[in-house]
Design an enzyme around this catalytic site. Structure first.
Site, mmCIF file in Angstrom:
data_model
loop_
_atom_site.group_PDB
_atom_site.id
_atom_site.type_symbol
_atom_site.label_atom_id
_atom_site.label_comp_id
_atom_site.label_asym_id
_atom_site.label_seq_id
_atom_site.Cartn_x
_atom_site.Cartn_y
_atom_site.Cartn_z
ATOM 1 N N HIS A 27 0.839 -1.206 0.000
ATOM 2 C CA HIS A 27 0.000 0.000 0.000
ATOM 3 C C HIS A 27 0.874 1.256 0.000
ATOM 4 O O HIS A 27 1.946 1.267 0.593
ATOM 5 C CB HIS A 27 -0.929 -0.011 1.214
ATOM 6 C CG HIS A 27 -1.933 -1.117 1.152
ATOM 7 N ND1 HIS A 27 -2.564 -1.625 2.247
ATOM 8 C CD2 HIS A 27 -2.388 -1.828 0.095
ATOM 9 C CE1 HIS A 27 -3.385 -2.589 1.868
ATOM 10 N NE2 HIS A 27 -3.294 -2.741 0.563
ATOM 11 N N PHE A 28 0.409 2.301 -0.673
ATOM 12 C CA PHE A 28 1.244 3.502 -0.768
ATOM 13 C C PHE A 28 0.439 4.754 -1.086
ATOM 14 O O PHE A 28 -0.718 4.681 -1.501
ATOM 15 C CB PHE A 28 2.318 3.320 -1.848
ATOM 16 C CG PHE A 28 1.749 3.156 -3.248
ATOM 17 C CD1 PHE A 28 1.302 4.254 -3.974
ATOM 18 C CD2 PHE A 28 1.661 1.901 -3.836
ATOM 19 C CE1 PHE A 28 0.768 4.109 -5.246
ATOM 20 C CE2 PHE A 28 1.113 1.746 -5.115
ATOM 21 C CZ PHE A 28 0.672 2.846 -5.816
ATOM 22 N N HIS A 46 -9.625 -3.459 -7.142
ATOM 23 C CA HIS A 46 -9.090 -4.579 -7.911
ATOM 24 C C HIS A 46 -9.101 -5.917 -7.177
ATOM 25 O O HIS A 46 -8.483 -6.868 -7.627
ATOM 26 C CB HIS A 46 -7.712 -4.235 -8.543
ATOM 27 C CG HIS A 46 -6.688 -3.685 -7.622
ATOM 28 N ND1 HIS A 46 -5.898 -2.603 -7.925
ATOM 29 C CD2 HIS A 46 -6.289 -4.084 -6.411
ATOM 30 C CE1 HIS A 46 -5.071 -2.358 -6.935
ATOM 31 N NE2 HIS A 46 -5.276 -3.242 -6.006
ATOM 32 N N PRO A 106 -1.082 1.115 -11.386
ATOM 33 C CA PRO A 106 0.178 1.569 -10.794
ATOM 34 C C PRO A 106 1.314 0.596 -11.113
ATOM 35 O O PRO A 106 1.097 -0.612 -11.160
ATOM 36 C CB PRO A 106 -0.123 1.581 -9.296
ATOM 37 C CG PRO A 106 -1.260 0.639 -9.114
ATOM 38 C CD PRO A 106 -2.030 0.610 -10.403
ATOM 39 N N GLY A 107 2.489 1.151 -11.333
ATOM 40 C CA GLY A 107 3.651 0.297 -11.568
ATOM 41 C C GLY A 107 4.357 0.032 -10.265
ATOM 42 O O GLY A 107 3.801 0.247 -9.186
ATOM 43 N N HIS A 154 -4.094 -4.920 -13.311
ATOM 44 C CA HIS A 154 -4.154 -4.018 -12.148
ATOM 45 C C HIS A 154 -2.802 -3.479 -11.723
ATOM 46 O O HIS A 154 -2.723 -2.628 -10.852
ATOM 47 C CB HIS A 154 -4.822 -4.716 -10.972
ATOM 48 C CG HIS A 154 -3.889 -5.504 -10.095
ATOM 49 N ND1 HIS A 154 -3.018 -6.456 -10.577
ATOM 50 C CD2 HIS A 154 -3.678 -5.467 -8.758
ATOM 51 C CE1 HIS A 154 -2.340 -6.970 -9.575
ATOM 52 N NE2 HIS A 154 -2.709 -6.395 -8.459
ATOM 53 N N GLY A 155 -1.720 -3.965 -12.322
ATOM 54 C CA GLY A 155 -0.411 -3.473 -11.892
ATOM 55 C C GLY A 155 0.683 -4.186 -12.646
ATOM 56 O O GLY A 155 0.449 -4.776 -13.704
ATOM 57 N N GLY A 157 2.687 -6.708 -11.409
ATOM 58 C CA GLY A 157 2.748 -8.151 -11.149
ATOM 59 C C GLY A 157 4.113 -8.563 -10.655
ATOM 60 O O GLY A 157 5.125 -8.361 -11.325
ATOM 61 N N LYS A 204 5.252 4.952 2.113
ATOM 62 C CA LYS A 204 4.875 3.541 2.270
ATOM 63 C C LYS A 204 4.716 3.205 3.740
ATOM 64 O O LYS A 204 5.373 3.787 4.586
ATOM 65 C CB LYS A 204 5.953 2.640 1.671
ATOM 66 C CG LYS A 204 6.071 2.782 0.171
ATOM 67 C CD LYS A 204 6.722 1.594 -0.461
ATOM 68 C CE LYS A 204 5.954 0.333 -0.282
ATOM 69 N NZ LYS A 204 4.822 0.196 -1.200
#
Lengths: 486, 151
Positions: A209-210, A334, A383-384, A409-410, A412, A485
Site C-alpha cells: 500500500h502507498f 481490484h 500503478p507500476g 491491475h499493476g 505483477g 509507504k
C-alpha cells in the site's frame, strides 16, 4: 523454493492470448493474456496452474482468465478473472476476492506544474507521511469508532466519509459504484471484523500500500486525457489501500462457512482455498453481503486517505485544494466480486464476476461509467512498481466482449518477497530511488526491500499487452516524484 | 514450551510461507506460531511479560483446519491487541487422532508484549494463514509443516 506443481501446457490462440485446454475437472478452458516477452515470467511460478484450478468452479462461464500481470496467489492467481452464472449453479468464492477486499487505487489530478512539485517534494512527502497514518500498528486519523459507526461506514461507504467532512459529493461520482455497494448488510459481518474496523479507518496499512506524488509524463489519447482532467506536466497523487483488518476478518470468517458449504453442495475443488458456495444459497448471499460491507469500508478509507493527502499538499503550498485543482479522477477496486450484466454465448445475463488483482474496464457509453467520462470509457488505473511509472488507460468494448469488462491491475510480482529482501541486502534502496529522482518515506526498511522495483514485471510491458490486445486503451503515463509507504 | 524451530521461508511470488520439521505434534503447532511471529518481527526482540489463554476448535481429524484456526487466532490477538507473541505453550491437543471423536481442540498459553515501534523492527505483516498448499503431516518419524500466509 516453493512447491511446484505440474504446470499445464499453453497453446497460442492469437498474438496476445494463450489458452489452457480443458483437462480433467476443468469446466471451461483457461486463457492468459501475454506476449512472447512476458511469457517466461508468466510460466515462472504456479500462476497458470491456478488458472486451471479456477476453471473447476461450478457455473463458470466463458474462460478462466488471467491478465498479463498474472502471478502465483493462493487459490486464484493474482490477475485472475472468473465469471459464474448464478442461475446455472454459479458459485461465489472468497478466494477469488482475497483477504484485502476492495483493495484499490485512486488517482487525483491537479493544476500544480511538475516543477513546483519537484521543488517542494521533500516537504510534500514529509507532510503526507506525518498526516496519513501508515505502517504497522498505526491507528486511524479519525479516532476509534463506535460499533454503530462501523455499521454506518459498512452501509454507506465513501458517502459516510463525505458526510463526516472528508471530501465532496463530486468525489463520489468519480468512484466505482459511487463508493458504495448497496448489497451491504452489516448483520452479515461478525463481531471480530467490526472490532478490527474500529481503529483502522483512515490508515494506509503496510506491504504494497502507498501514497504517491507524481506527474503526467506523456499523453497517448488527448480526448480521454482531457476528459479525465490529466494535463501533461501536472502533478498527480495516487492512493493504494484497502479494507484493512475488517476485510481480512470477513474473508477469514467466510472460509470455514464456505468449506462446510462446499461439502454440503458437493463441490469438489483442487485447492481448498477456492472453497465456495452457490451465489444463490444462504452461505453465498451472506458472504456477498459481508464482502460488500468490507468493500464499503475500503471506499470510506480511501476517501479519508485522499482527503488527508490533499490537505497535506494544500498546506505545503499554502493554498486551498480547489486553487491547486486537486480533483479525484477515479477510484477503482481490484479485489472484488460483483453482480454485472454481460453478454456471453449470445445472451445477456447477470454474472458474478470475480476480479482478484484485476481492474474493471467498462467501455464508453456504459451506464456505470460516470457521465463526465462516458464518451471515452472508464478510467483504468494501473500503478507500476515503486520508483518507475504508472499508467492510466480507458475501458473498451473488447474488454466487455472478451474479459467481462476487465483489465490488468499493476505490474505483477516476479520476485518473491524473501528473494527481494535478500537481493536488497547491502543496498541503500532509499538512496538509489533518490538518485532516480524519487523521494521515499517508509516506516519499515524491509517494506522498502520487498517492494523494490526489480521485484515486479516491467509495468510498461504489461500495459502494452492490454493495450495491443485491446482490453484497455492507453491514455497517459505518470512518473513518480515521491512515495509514502507503510 | 517450544521455541522457534529452524524453518525455511518459502519462495512464494506474492506472499510468504514457511516450512519446517518438528519431533512431535505439539512442537508442530507451537513451532508454526513461533515461525509466523518470527517472520513478522525477530522473536529475540520480543519480551514475554503479557500472557493469554487461547482455545480453538477445529473439525475432527483435520490438522490443516486446526492449524489455520490456531494461527488465525494468534494473528487476531496481534491485530486487535497489538501484541507480538514470542512463547507458545500447547496445553491440550485433542481430537487429532483418527479415532478420537467429533472435533479437535487446542488450548494454549501464549506470551508476548505490546508492539513498540521504538524497539520492534517489523519485517513483514502477515494478514492470515491460507489453505493454499498447506500441510501438517507425519511422513516419517517426524512432523512436517508447511503454511503460506497472505501478506
Amino acid at each position: 523454493m516453493g512447491k511446484r506443481d505440474k504446470t499445464p501446457e499453453l497453446r497460442q490462440v492469437t498474438e496476445f492470448i494463450w489458452e489452457l485446454p480443458r483437462t480433467g475437472g476443468m469446466r471451461v478452458p483457461g486463457r492468459v493474456y501475454a506476449d512472447e516477452r512476458l511469457l517466461p515470467a508468466v510460466l515462472a511460478d504456479n500462476g497458470t496452474l491456478q488458472v486451471s484450478n479456477v476453471a473447476h468452479l461450478p457455473g463458470i462461464v466463458g474462460y478462466s482468465l488471467a491478465m498479463p500481470d498474472i502471478h502465483w496467489g493462493y487459490g486464484f492467481p493474482i490477475g485472475g478473472v472468473a465469471a459464474t452464472d448464478p442461475r446455472e449453479g454459479g458459485v461465489i468464492s472468497p478466494g477469488g476476492v482475497g483477504y484485502d477486499i476492495n483493495c484499490g487505487v485512486r488517482l487525483i489530478a491537479s493544476t500544480v506544474p511538475k516543477e513546483d512539485a519537484v521543488s517542494r517534494i521533500r516537504e510534500i512527502v514529509t507532510a503526507m507521511f506525518r498526516d496519513v497514518p501508515c505502517g504497522v500498528g498505526s491507528s486511524g486519523a479519525i479516532g476509534k469508532l463506535s460499533t454503530r459507526d462501523v455499521g454506518a461506514v459498512m452501509r454507506d461507504g465513501a458517502a459516510w466519509a463525505v458526510e463526516s467532512g472528508y471530501g465532496t459529493a463530486t468525489d463520489l461520482e468519480h468512484t466505482e459504484e459511487s463508493g458504495r455497494l448497496t448489497t451491504a448488510d452489516p448483520d452479515a459481518v461478525g463481531k471480530r471484523a467490526i472490532e478490527r474496523g474500529r481503529n483502522q479507518l483512515g490508515t494506509l496499512g503496510s506491504g504494497n500500500h502507498f501514497l504517491e506524488v507524481g506527474y503526467v509524463d506523456e499523453v497517448y489519447d488527448d480526448e480521454a486525457a482531457r476528459a479525465y482532467g490529466l494535463e501533461p506536466g501536472m502533478m498527480t497523487l495516487m492512493v493504494h489501500s484497502g479494507s484493512r483488518g475488517l476485510g481480512y476478518q470477513v474473508c477469514d470468517d467466510s472460509l470455514d462457512v464456505m468449506q462446510r458449504a462446499a461439502e454440503r453442495y458437493e463441490i469438489r475443488l483442487p485447492d481448498r482455498q477456492l472453497a465456495c458456495a452457490p451465489v444463490l444459497s444462504p452461505e453465498g448471499e451472506r458472504y456477498l453481503a459481508g464482502m460488500a460491507c468490507a468493500a464499503n469500508y475500503a471506499w470510506a478509507n480511501r476517501q479519508i486517505l485522499m482527503t488527508l493527502a490533499r490537505r497535506a499538499v494544500a498546506r505545503v503550498f499554502d493554498a486551498t485544494e480547489p486553487a491547486l485543482g486537486l480533483r479525484l479522477v477515479y477510484d477503482v477496486c481490484h479485489n472484488i466480486a460483483k453482480m454485472e450484466r454481460h453478454t456471453t454465448d449470445g445472451r445477456e445475463r447477470t454474472l458474478c464476476v470475480h476480479r482478484k488483482g484485476a481492474t474493471r474496464a467498462f467501455p464508453d457509453g456504459h451506464p456505470d461509467v460516470p457521465s463526465r467520462y462516458r464518451a471515452v470509457g472508464q478510467p483504468v488505473l494501473i500503478p507500476g512498481d515503486m520508483g518507475t511509472e504508472s499508467f492510466v488507460c480507458a475501458g473498451t468494448e473488447r474488454a466487455m466482449a472478451e474479459t467481462f469488462g476487465s483489465s490488468c491491475h499493476g505490474a505483477g510480482r516476479v520476485m518473491s518477497r524473501s528473494r527481494a529482501k535478500k537481493d536488497a541486502r547491502g543496498r541503500d534502496l532509499r538512496s538509489e530511488l533518490d538518485a532516480m529522482g524519487v523521494v521515499v518515506m517508509a516506516t519499515g526498511k524491509s517494506t522498502l526491500a520487498e517492494e523494490m522495483p526489480r521485484a515486479y514485471k516491467d509495468v510498461a510491458s504489461v500495459v502494452d499487452v492490454v493495450d495491443r490486445a485491446g482490453i484497455a486503451a492507453k491514455v497517459a503515463r505518470l512518473k513518480p516524484l515521491g512515495v509514502v509507504k507503510g | 514450551m517450544t521455541g522457534r524451530p529452524e524453518y525455511t521461508e518459502i519462495e512464494h511470488t506474492a506472499d510468504v510461507g514457511m516450512t519446517f520439521r518438528a519431533p512431535d505434534i505439539r512442537s508442530a503447532f507451537a513451532g508454526a506460531a513461533a515461525a509466523a511471529f518470527d517472520m513478522m518481527c525477530d522473536l529475540d526482540s520480543v519480551a514475554s511479560g503479557a500472557s493469554f489463554e487461547i482455545r480453538v476448535e477445529g473439525r475432527p481429524d483435520d490438522l490443516e483446519h486446526l492449524m489455520v484456526r490456531w494461527l488465525s487466532e494468534l494473528l487476531y490477538l496481534y491485530s486487535s491487541e497489538g501484541v507480538l507473541l514470542s512463547e507458545f505453550d500447547i496445553l491440550e491437543l485433542k481430537g487429532v487422532g483418527a479415532s478420537e471423536g467429533v472435533g479437535s481442540l487446542l488450548t494454549a498459553r501464549v506470551r508476548g508484549e505490546r508492539f513498540d515501534a521504538t524497539r520492534h523492527q517489523m519485517k513483514t505483516e502477515l494478514k492470515a494463514p491460507t489453505y493454499h498448499q498447506i500441510s501438517v503431516e507425519r511422513p516419517d518419524d517426524e512432523w512436517s509443516v508447511r503454511v503460506i500466509f497472505d501478506t
